[in-house]
Design a protein around this motif. Sequence first.
Motif, PDB file in Angstrom:
ATOM      1  N   PRO A  60      -6.450  20.331   5.358  1.00 55.26           N
ATOM      2  CA  PRO A  60      -7.043  21.653   5.064  1.00 55.26           C
ATOM      3  C   PRO A  60      -7.709  21.644   3.684  1.00 55.26           C
ATOM      4  N   GLN A  61      -8.979  22.003   3.625  1.00 57.09           N
ATOM      5  CA  GLN A  61      -9.715  22.035   2.360  1.00 57.09           C
ATOM      6  C   GLN A  61      -9.938  23.456   1.860  1.00 57.09           C
ATOM      7  N   HIS A  62      -9.358  24.413   2.526  1.00 57.37           N
ATOM      8  CA  HIS A  62      -9.454  25.811   2.103  1.00 57.37           C
ATOM      9  C   HIS A  62      -8.040  26.325   1.875  1.00 57.37           C
ATOM     10  N   PRO A  63      -7.411  25.869   0.777  1.00 55.79           N
ATOM     11  CA  PRO A  63      -5.994  26.172   0.550  1.00 55.79           C
ATOM     12  C   PRO A  63      -5.798  27.637   0.191  1.00 55.79           C
ATOM     13  N   PRO A  64      -4.564  28.095   0.316  1.00 53.32           N
ATOM     14  CA  PRO A  64      -4.241  29.455  -0.137  1.00 53.32           C
ATOM     15  C   PRO A  64      -4.527  29.594  -1.632  1.00 53.32           C
ATOM     16  N   ALA A  65      -4.660  30.832  -2.068  1.00 49.99           N
ATOM     17  CA  ALA A  65      -4.987  31.099  -3.475  1.00 49.99           C
ATOM     18  C   ALA A  65      -3.945  30.471  -4.388  1.00 49.99           C
ATOM     19  N   GLY A  66      -4.435  29.801  -5.435  1.00 47.37           N
ATOM     20  CA  GLY A  66      -3.554  29.216  -6.431  1.00 47.37           C
ATOM     21  C   GLY A  66      -3.152  27.788  -6.143  1.00 47.37           C
ATOM     22  N   LEU A  67      -3.591  27.190  -4.988  1.00 48.82           N
ATOM     23  CA  LEU A  67      -3.224  25.813  -4.652  1.00 48.82           C
ATOM     24  C   LEU A  67      -4.442  24.914  -4.681  1.00 48.82           C
ATOM     25  N   GLU A  68      -4.190  23.680  -5.156  1.00 47.25           N
ATOM     26  CA  GLU A  68      -5.239  22.664  -5.095  1.00 47.25           C
ATOM     27  C   GLU A  68      -5.363  22.172  -3.657  1.00 47.25           C
ATOM     28  N   PRO A  69      -6.552  21.713  -3.272  1.00 45.49           N
ATOM     29  CA  PRO A  69      -6.703  21.184  -1.912  1.00 45.49           C
ATOM     30  C   PRO A  69      -5.807  19.958  -1.696  1.00 45.49           C
ATOM     31  N   LEU A  70      -5.365  19.788  -0.460  1.00 49.48           N
ATOM     32  CA  LEU A  70      -4.616  18.578  -0.119  1.00 49.48           C
ATOM     33  C   LEU A  70      -5.549  17.383  -0.135  1.00 49.48           C
ATOM     34  N   ALA A  71      -5.028  16.263  -0.613  1.00 45.37           N
ATOM     35  CA  ALA A  71      -5.823  15.041  -0.673  1.00 45.37           C
ATOM     36  C   ALA A  71      -4.906  13.855  -0.453  1.00 45.37           C
ATOM     37  N   LEU A  72      -5.499  12.739  -0.108  1.00 45.69           N
ATOM     38  CA  LEU A  72      -4.741  11.520   0.143  1.00 45.69           C
ATOM     39  C   LEU A  72      -4.998  10.540  -0.985  1.00 45.69           C
ATOM     40  N   GLY A  73      -3.932  10.130  -1.648  1.00 43.27           N
ATOM     41  CA  GLY A  73      -4.038   9.139  -2.704  1.00 43.27           C
ATOM     42  C   GLY A  73      -3.415   7.833  -2.263  1.00 43.27           C
ATOM     43  N   ILE A  74      -4.112   6.716  -2.492  1.00 45.29           N
ATOM     44  CA  ILE A  74      -3.661   5.406  -2.023  1.00 45.29           C
ATOM     45  C   ILE A  74      -3.682   4.421  -3.178  1.00 45.29           C
ATOM     46  N   GLY A  75      -2.570   3.693  -3.352  1.00 41.72           N
ATOM     47  CA  GLY A  75      -2.487   2.632  -4.346  1.00 41.72           C
ATOM     48  C   GLY A  75      -2.205   1.310  -3.671  1.00 41.72           C
ATOM     49  N   ILE A  76      -2.860   0.229  -4.178  1.00 39.29           N
ATOM     50  CA  ILE A  76      -2.718  -1.113  -3.588  1.00 39.29           C
ATOM     51  C   ILE A  76      -2.405  -2.103  -4.695  1.00 39.29           C
ATOM     52  N   GLU A  77      -1.432  -2.996  -4.419  1.00 36.00           N
ATOM     53  CA  GLU A  77      -1.128  -4.067  -5.378  1.00 36.00           C
ATOM     54  C   GLU A  77      -0.442  -5.211  -4.634  1.00 36.00           C
ATOM     55  N   GLN A  78      -0.483  -6.376  -5.276  1.00 39.88           N
ATOM     56  CA  GLN A  78       0.125  -7.569  -4.706  1.00 39.88           C
ATOM     57  C   GLN A  78       1.145  -8.146  -5.670  1.00 39.88           C
TER      58      GLN A  78
ATOM     59  N   LEU B 158       0.867  -1.181   0.000  1.00 44.39           N
ATOM     60  CA  LEU B 158       0.000   0.000   0.000  1.00 44.39           C
ATOM     61  C   LEU B 158       0.898   1.224   0.000  1.00 44.39           C
ATOM     62  N   SER B 159       0.689   2.106  -0.979  1.00 46.62           N
ATOM     63  CA  SER B 159       1.419   3.372  -1.047  1.00 46.62           C
ATOM     64  C   SER B 159       0.422   4.502  -0.854  1.00 46.62           C
ATOM     65  N   ALA B 160       0.711   5.381   0.122  1.00 45.72           N
ATOM     66  CA  ALA B 160      -0.163   6.521   0.420  1.00 45.72           C
ATOM     67  C   ALA B 160       0.641   7.800   0.309  1.00 45.72           C
ATOM     68  N   ASP B 161       0.041   8.813  -0.353  1.00 51.64           N
ATOM     69  CA  ASP B 161       0.755  10.064  -0.598  1.00 51.64           C
ATOM     70  C   ASP B 161      -0.179  11.244  -0.374  1.00 51.64           C
ATOM     71  N   LEU B 162       0.373  12.296   0.275  1.00 50.53           N
ATOM     72  CA  LEU B 162      -0.384  13.539   0.415  1.00 50.53           C
ATOM     73  C   LEU B 162      -0.203  14.349  -0.867  1.00 50.53           C
ATOM     74  N   ARG B 163      -1.225  14.392  -1.697  1.00 54.19           N
ATOM     75  CA  ARG B 163      -1.131  15.123  -2.965  1.00 54.19           C
ATOM     76  C   ARG B 163      -1.126  16.622  -2.705  1.00 54.19           C
ATOM     77  N   ASN B 164      -0.309  17.340  -3.498  1.00 59.63           N
ATOM     78  CA  ASN B 164      -0.178  18.796  -3.435  1.00 59.63           C
ATOM     79  C   ASN B 164       0.533  19.282  -2.171  1.00 59.63           C
ATOM     80  N   PHE B 165       1.152  18.351  -1.416  1.00 57.53           N
ATOM     81  CA  PHE B 165       1.803  18.759  -0.167  1.00 57.53           C
ATOM     82  C   PHE B 165       3.058  19.593  -0.430  1.00 57.53           C
ATOM     83  N   SER B 166       3.791  19.268  -1.491  1.00 57.26           N
ATOM     84  CA  SER B 166       5.020  20.025  -1.781  1.00 57.26           C
ATOM     85  C   SER B 166       4.712  21.489  -2.038  1.00 57.26           C
ATOM     86  N   ALA B 167       3.665  21.732  -2.832  1.00 59.13           N
ATOM     87  CA  ALA B 167       3.281  23.118  -3.103  1.00 59.13           C
ATOM     88  C   ALA B 167       2.778  23.802  -1.832  1.00 59.13           C
TER      89      ALA B 167
END
Length: 666
Positions: A548-566, A468-477
Motif C-alpha cells: 500500500p502506497q497510500h498509508p493512513p495519516a501520520g505513517l510512512e509508506p511501506l517499503a521493502l529493504g534488502i541487504g546482501i553480503e557474503q 539476503l535479508s529482506a524487511d518490510l519497513r514501517n510494517f510495525s507502525a
Amino acid sequence: MNAGINKSAGSLSALISLIKPWQSRLAALVLAVLVSLSLRYGLTSPLDVFEEQVGNLGWHLAPATQTEERFNIIAIDEKSLQEIGHWPWPRSTLAELSRRLHDAGVPLQIYDIFFPETSAGDAEFAEALQNGPAVLSQAPYLQNLQNPAQKIRAGNLGSPLSGIACSQATKAGFYDGNAAAFDAIAKGNVTPVVDADGAIRKVPAYVCVDDQPYAALEISALLKAINVAASSAAVKPGNGLFSASQSLSFDFYPGLEIPLDARGNIRVSFKNSPDVYNLISATDVLHGRVDPALLNNTWSLIGLTALGLLDNTPTPYSGEAPGVELHARLLSSILDNNVPYSPRAATLLLTLLCGVFAVIVWLLASAREKVASYGLVASIIVLPLAAIFLHAQLLSAANVWLGWLAPALFGFCASSFLLLHEYAWVRLERSRVLDNLSSYLPAEVAAEIAYALPNSSIDAQRTNATLLSADLRNFSAYTEIRPPEESAALLHFFFVKTTEIIEKHHGRVHEFKGDSLLAKWDGSDTAAAVQALEASYEMQRIMVDVLPQHPPAGLEPLALGIGIEQGPVLIGSIGPAHRRSHTMLGQTVTITLRIQEMTADLAQPILVGECAARQLAEHGLISQGSYLLNGLRNPHILYAPPMRDPVKQTARTDTPPLKLLRGGRS
C-alpha cells in the motif's frame, strides 16, 4: 513435470488423509480374504496336494511304532521273483502258497491281487482259497478310459452289499474282476482315488457297478472273518458338527462305524510307521523258512512289493511304497475303529480360526510401532505354523483331519497386507511430518532433523554462504492501526511471493522473523551473489505493485529493504534435546542484517556489502560510502545496485490485490 508429480502426490496424500487407519486396516483384511479365496480356489489341484503333503507331517514326525500283530504282509518281493520266477506265477504255485498259509494256522488270507484271466490250475487254486479262507481283489475303474480298447469288463465281480442305494455313490462302468473259477471266493475292491501327485490318500468304501454296491477289500475281509453270508450295510449322515459327513455301519458288527467323506471315501491313515508291519517274503513261506508261530492265528495280506511289478505309490514316509502297505494301513485303522475323517463343521472351524487370526493381526497392527513392525513380521510365519500345528495336534490326538491351508493362507496374506499397510501408513505419516517440518525449516535441515536422534550437543558446521535479508519497513507502525487480518494477509503474501522468488533463483529461506526474512545461497562466489541480486530485483518489482502506497495519516509508506553480503557462517542446531533450535550464527549474519537496516537511512531499496560487491563488479554498483554499522566496531563500505525499474513513489488509489482473512474491523 516435477511440479505436476508433487501436486499429484500431494493430492493423493490429501485423499489418503481422509481415510482413518481402522478403515484402511479393514480394507487390507478384506483384500486378504479375497486374495486367499482366489488362491485357494484358483489353484485347487496343486494346493490340495500341498495341503495333504504338509498335513501328513503330524503323522510323519511322530509316527506310531507299536508292531502290528494281527496280520502279516506276505510280500511277493524281489527275493521271491528271483527264487520262484517272474510274475505272474503259475496258479499251482499260488495254490501251494495258500495251503502253506492255511497249514500255518492263518485264519484269513487277503489278496491284493486279482485274476481276471483263465489259466491252468484255476481249480486247484480256487480250492485252496476256499479252504483258506480267502478274499480276492477286484478293481472297478472310477473313470472311463478314453481308449475304447481299455474299457475293460473282465471276469466277474463278487457279491454286492445290501441296504445301500447307488443314487449318490461312486460309480464305475468298467472293471477287472476275477475268472469264473473264483466265483465262490469273497471279493473286495482295491479301487484307489489317485491325487494329482500320484499319491493315494482315500479309497471308496464301496463302488457301484450296474447299480450294485461292492465293498472295499478291507470291508469284505471283515465280512469274511466273521463268516457273514448276507452283508447288510447302512450309510448314515453325520448327526453333529464334529462328526464325519457320513458313516458306514453294519448290522453284523455293532459299534463299528467307518467315517466317510461326502463322496463316500475312507481316508488312509499314515499314523503308523512302515516298520510296524511285518513283511514276510512269499518264497520263505513256500520253502518253509518261516516260524509257524509268526503266522499262527494272524491274517495274511498278500501283495506285490517288487519294484518291477509297478504296484507302488508315494507315501509321506518314502518316495514309493507298495500298494499292499496302503491296504495294511486301512485294515489297521478299521480294526482299531480310528479312521481319520474331516468333521462336518470343518469349514466353520477354519473360518473361526481365520477370524482369530484376523483379530490377532488387527491387534498387532493397532499396537505401538515396534510391536506392530516386529509382531506382523513374526505373524507372517507364526500364523501359518499355528494352523499347521493345530491340524497336526487334532490329527494325532483325535484322528480329525481339519485342514490347515485356508487359515494359513489367510494368516499369511492378512499379516503381509497389514504389514505393508502399516509400512505405507508410517511412510505417509513420516512424509507428512517431514512436509510440515519442511514448511518451517529448509528441506535439507528438516530431513536431517527428522531422521536424526535427538541430542543435547551443538550440531553445527562452518560454511561459506551468500545471505539476503529482506524487511518490510514501517510494517510495525502499519499493524498498529490496521486490522490484524489485513496485516496477516499482507505479511502472508510477502512471505509466499519472496519465497517463490528466492527458490526460483536457487536460494533457500533460512527463517522468517517478524516482518523480515533471511535467505541463504550456498557458497560465496560470483554465481551466488548474482542469484541473490537477481532475486532482490524481482522481489522489489513484485512488492512495489502490492505494498500500500497510500498509508493512513501520520505513517510512512511501506517499503521493502534488502541487504546482501557474503562470508563464513555457522549453521546448525543448538539447545537441549527436548527443545532444539536451528540457527545461523556469525559476523556475516550480523553484517547482513545491519546492511538491510541501512536501506532506510540511505533511502536505497537494495544495499550490498563489500564482500558481495567484489563478485558484482560488472553490475555497476555505486558506492554509498563507509559506515560504522550498529553494534560493530569496524566500518563497512556499502554499495547500491542501479535499479532496473524505478520504484514508484506516487500514491496508489487502487486496492492492493490482497485477500483479507475473516474478522477484523472495517
